[in-house]
Design an enzyme around this catalytic site. Structure first.
Site, PDB file in Angstrom:
ATOM      1  N   ALA A  49      -0.154 -33.795  69.746  1.00 51.43           N
ATOM      2  CA  ALA A  49       0.189 -35.141  70.213  1.00 51.43           C
ATOM      3  C   ALA A  49      -1.047 -36.030  70.288  1.00 51.43           C
ATOM      4  O   ALA A  49      -1.073 -37.130  69.728  1.00 51.43           O
ATOM      5  CB  ALA A  49       0.869 -35.054  71.568  1.00 51.43           C
ATOM      6  N   ASP A 140      -4.880 -28.046  72.972  1.00 48.63           N
ATOM      7  CA  ASP A 140      -3.872 -27.920  74.020  1.00 48.63           C
ATOM      8  C   ASP A 140      -4.186 -26.750  74.936  1.00 48.63           C
ATOM      9  O   ASP A 140      -3.320 -26.255  75.625  1.00 48.63           O
ATOM     10  CB  ASP A 140      -2.496 -27.715  73.379  1.00 48.63           C
ATOM     11  CG  ASP A 140      -2.468 -26.470  72.495  1.00 48.63           C
ATOM     12  OD1 ASP A 140      -3.515 -25.817  72.350  1.00 48.63           O
ATOM     13  OD2 ASP A 140      -1.403 -26.155  71.953  1.00 48.63           O
ATOM     14  N   PHE A 142      -7.248 -24.486  77.432  1.00 47.20           N
ATOM     15  CA  PHE A 142      -8.500 -24.438  78.182  1.00 47.20           C
ATOM     16  C   PHE A 142      -9.614 -23.734  77.401  1.00 47.20           C
ATOM     17  O   PHE A 142     -10.759 -24.205  77.376  1.00 47.20           O
ATOM     18  CB  PHE A 142      -8.216 -23.699  79.496  1.00 47.20           C
ATOM     19  CG  PHE A 142      -9.393 -23.580  80.386  1.00 47.20           C
ATOM     20  CD1 PHE A 142      -9.841 -24.676  81.107  1.00 47.20           C
ATOM     21  CD2 PHE A 142     -10.058 -22.372  80.531  1.00 47.20           C
ATOM     22  CE1 PHE A 142     -10.943 -24.571  81.940  1.00 47.20           C
ATOM     23  CE2 PHE A 142     -11.159 -22.258  81.358  1.00 47.20           C
ATOM     24  CZ  PHE A 142     -11.606 -23.359  82.065  1.00 47.20           C
ATOM     25  N   CYS A 181     -20.445 -32.720  82.410  1.00 42.79           N
ATOM     26  CA  CYS A 181     -19.735 -32.084  81.306  1.00 42.79           C
ATOM     27  C   CYS A 181     -18.439 -31.480  81.842  1.00 42.79           C
ATOM     28  O   CYS A 181     -18.160 -31.577  83.040  1.00 42.79           O
ATOM     29  CB  CYS A 181     -20.620 -31.036  80.621  1.00 42.79           C
ATOM     30  SG  CYS A 181     -20.763 -29.462  81.492  1.00 42.79           S
ATOM     31  N   CYS A 205       2.442 -28.265  77.795  1.00 37.27           N
ATOM     32  CA  CYS A 205       3.541 -29.085  77.278  1.00 37.27           C
ATOM     33  C   CYS A 205       4.764 -28.220  76.999  1.00 37.27           C
ATOM     34  O   CYS A 205       5.885 -28.717  76.937  1.00 37.27           O
ATOM     35  CB  CYS A 205       3.109 -29.794  76.003  1.00 37.27           C
ATOM     36  SG  CYS A 205       1.766 -30.938  76.298  1.00 37.27           S
TER      37      CYS A 205
HETATM   38 ZN   LIG Z   1     -22.078 -29.653  83.370  1.00 41.82          ZN
END
Ligand SMILES: [Zn+2]
Length: 359
Positions: A49, A140, A142, A181, A205
């Site tokens: 998406a 999508d 981690f 970050c 999703c």
């Molecule tokens: Zn960092």
């Protein structure tokens, strides 16, 4: 053909000038910004998406070169939100990178578009993402985001994190050495950043659904940040974590502080890049398991012949091979990856992999 010149000496063709006239007229970008954009290089990792919205906008805006990397194939349930794909792509189970490249080239033949069918891993990220001015998150999951973060921070390349689930989404531009970050954001307990990042790790999703409008807004914000970076307008970057909920009609932007002791940008411990943290097997979707096999090339035609007598519904389109076995629909890619639809059990998937594809 008429040419337009400016201080820098670089020239723009009349046709380019016409094509991009409406954004050249936008004073903060102007002709100089457009020229920089035309010479820029960006890579989009993940073409779902967010990735499709992002890639479409950047190609229309006139980036010089765009690489799109994706490991999946187009399915019917993608068409609601993945703006580069059509019914025929789902029918033919085309790899998203192949379908996206085709569509993007048709939009703007002046952009060098390259679709790469691959699962981004610690082994290949250097090859896939090096040499680009910005890395864009269209993933999508981690694991891949942390890999992108570690690669970008270690290489000193900006990257833009983005995610959308349900009616909600977030985006944050990471500039190594300047901003926080993703590890500052999600790994530091007690500083409030993790809550700000907003998306529960388990929510996807495939479980919570997603509105195409949420992905559209976040993809557009991400593209806007990329255009600022690539056109030489870093000063215009949001510098904040931006989130929005299209159902509640709410927009938020919050400052995110760098964590001095951050694993990645502080201590320079790049464990995702070193491959120490990734699982070999991941859940994908409601009822699918993916097995990542690395550094392996499969001859799909040969495999199809081999499976012909032992599995049902064996078919291949040159990019992937599909068959049914053990109550699962199995999709195998030429790089050795396989997705087992119809099970949540990693052991079942491993066993089917060993039996039908081979160890
Ligand atoms: Zn960092």
């Amino acid at each position: 053909m008429a040419r337009y010149t400016s201080g820098s000496g670089r020239q723009m063709e009349a046709e380019q000038y016409e094509r991009y006239s409406r954004q050249i007229l936008f004073a903060p970008l102007g002709e100089e910004g457009q020229k920089r954009l035309l010479e820029s290089r960006a890579v989009v990792v993940g073409c779902g998406a967010l990735g499709t919205v992002l890639a479409g906008l950047l190609v229309r805006a006139g980036v010089g070169r765009l690489r799109v990397v994706d490991r999946d194939f187009v399915e019917l349930s993608n068409l609601q939100r993945q703006t580069l794909f059509e019914e025929a792509d789902a029918r033919d189970a085309l790899p998203k990178a192949v379908a996206a490249e085709r569509r993007l080239r048709a939009m703007n033949s002046g952009v060098e578009v390259e679709g790469v069918v691959a699962d981004v891993t610690p082994e290949n990220i250097g090859e896939l993402a090096a040499g680009f001015a910005v890395i864009l998150d269209g993933t999508d999951n981690f694991e891949t985001r942390m890999l992108l973060n570690d690669f970008a921070v270690s290489a000193g390349v900006p990257w833009i994190y983005a995610a959308a689930v349900g009616s909600y989404g977030v985006t944050f531009t990471v500039r190594p050495g300047e901003t926080a970050c993703l590890a500052c954001l999600v790994e530091s307990v007690g500083n409030g950043n993790a809550a700000t990042a907003g998306l529960a790790a388990e929510e996807t999703c495939d479980t919570a659904g997603v509105l195409n409008t949420a992905a559209g807004v976040i993809g557009a914000l991400e593209a806007a940040e990329a255009v600022k970076l690539l056109s030489g307008h870093a000063e215009a970057l949001a510098g904040r974590l931006v989130s929005c909920d299209v159902w509640k009609g709410r927009f938020q932007s919050v400052r995110v502080e760098r964590e001095p002791g951050c694993r990645a940008c502080g201590r320079r411990d790049f464990r995702w890049l070193e491959g120490a943290a990734q699982p070999q097997v991941t859940m994908c979707g409601r009822d699918s398991v993916q097995i990542h096999e690395r550094r392996r090339r499969l001859d799909l035609e040969e495999l199809a012949r081999r499976l012909g007598s032992v599995a049902s519904g064996v078919r291949t389109n040159g990019f992937l091979l599909r068959f049914a076995a053990g109550g699962c629909e199995v999709t195998v890619f030429a790089d050795g990856r396989a997705v087992f639809k119809g099970t949540k059990d990693a052991a079942v998937a491993r066993s089917l992999y060993a039996r039908y594809i081979g160890a």
